[in-house]
Design a protein around this motif. Sequence first.
Motif, PDB file in Angstrom:
ATOM      1  N   LYS A  11       0.782  -1.356  -0.272  1.00 58.57           N
ATOM      2  CA  LYS A  11      -0.152  -0.078  -0.113  1.00 58.57           C
ATOM      3  C   LYS A  11       0.738   1.076   0.037  1.00 58.57           C
ATOM      4  O   LYS A  11       0.442   2.344  -0.621  1.00 58.57           O
ATOM      5  N   LEU A  12       2.049   1.087   0.594  1.00 58.94           N
ATOM      6  CA  LEU A  12       2.864   2.415   0.749  1.00 58.94           C
ATOM      7  C   LEU A  12       4.110   2.605  -0.158  1.00 58.94           C
ATOM      8  O   LEU A  12       4.198   3.727  -0.688  1.00 58.94           O
ATOM      9  N   ILE A  13       4.365   1.623  -0.993  1.00 57.97           N
ATOM     10  CA  ILE A  13       5.634   1.648  -1.687  1.00 57.97           C
ATOM     11  C   ILE A  13       5.152   1.300  -3.191  1.00 57.97           C
ATOM     12  O   ILE A  13       4.481   0.092  -3.519  1.00 57.97           O
ATOM     13  N   LYS A  14       5.590   1.945  -4.070  1.00 57.42           N
ATOM     14  CA  LYS A  14       5.569   1.750  -5.634  1.00 57.42           C
ATOM     15  C   LYS A  14       6.829   1.267  -6.091  1.00 57.42           C
ATOM     16  O   LYS A  14       7.859   2.363  -6.110  1.00 57.42           O
ATOM     17  N   GLU A  15       7.081   0.409  -6.714  1.00 59.61           N
ATOM     18  CA  GLU A  15       8.289   0.109  -7.270  1.00 59.61           C
ATOM     19  C   GLU A  15       8.416   0.482  -8.674  1.00 59.61           C
ATOM     20  O   GLU A  15       7.502   0.200  -9.149  1.00 59.61           O
ATOM     21  N   VAL A  16       9.549   0.951  -8.975  1.00 59.77           N
ATOM     22  CA  VAL A  16       9.539   1.561 -10.351  1.00 59.77           C
ATOM     23  C   VAL A  16      11.243   1.105 -10.815  1.00 59.77           C
ATOM     24  O   VAL A  16      11.970   1.046  -9.994  1.00 59.77           O
TER      25      VAL A  16
END
Length: 68
Positions: free
Chosen positions: A21-26
């Motif tokens: 929910k908190l981290i967006k990996e790119v």
Amino acid sequence: MMRELTAEDFKRAKKNPFYEKLIKEVVVPVRREDYAIFEEIAKMNDETPESVMKRCLKMAAKELQEHD
């Protein structure tokens, strides 16, 4: 005095339930010349180039947020 954590300690650790929910990996391509600059800075501070890039990104995001 606290003992230093080992790889085994991290293997037994509980995963963060909010990570998704908190981290967006790119994935961002970085030119070799630019990466070399981050490597130099990382060596001076005894850290990884990726941690330097993350810190720069956080600083830029904070600055953008302040200008809104």
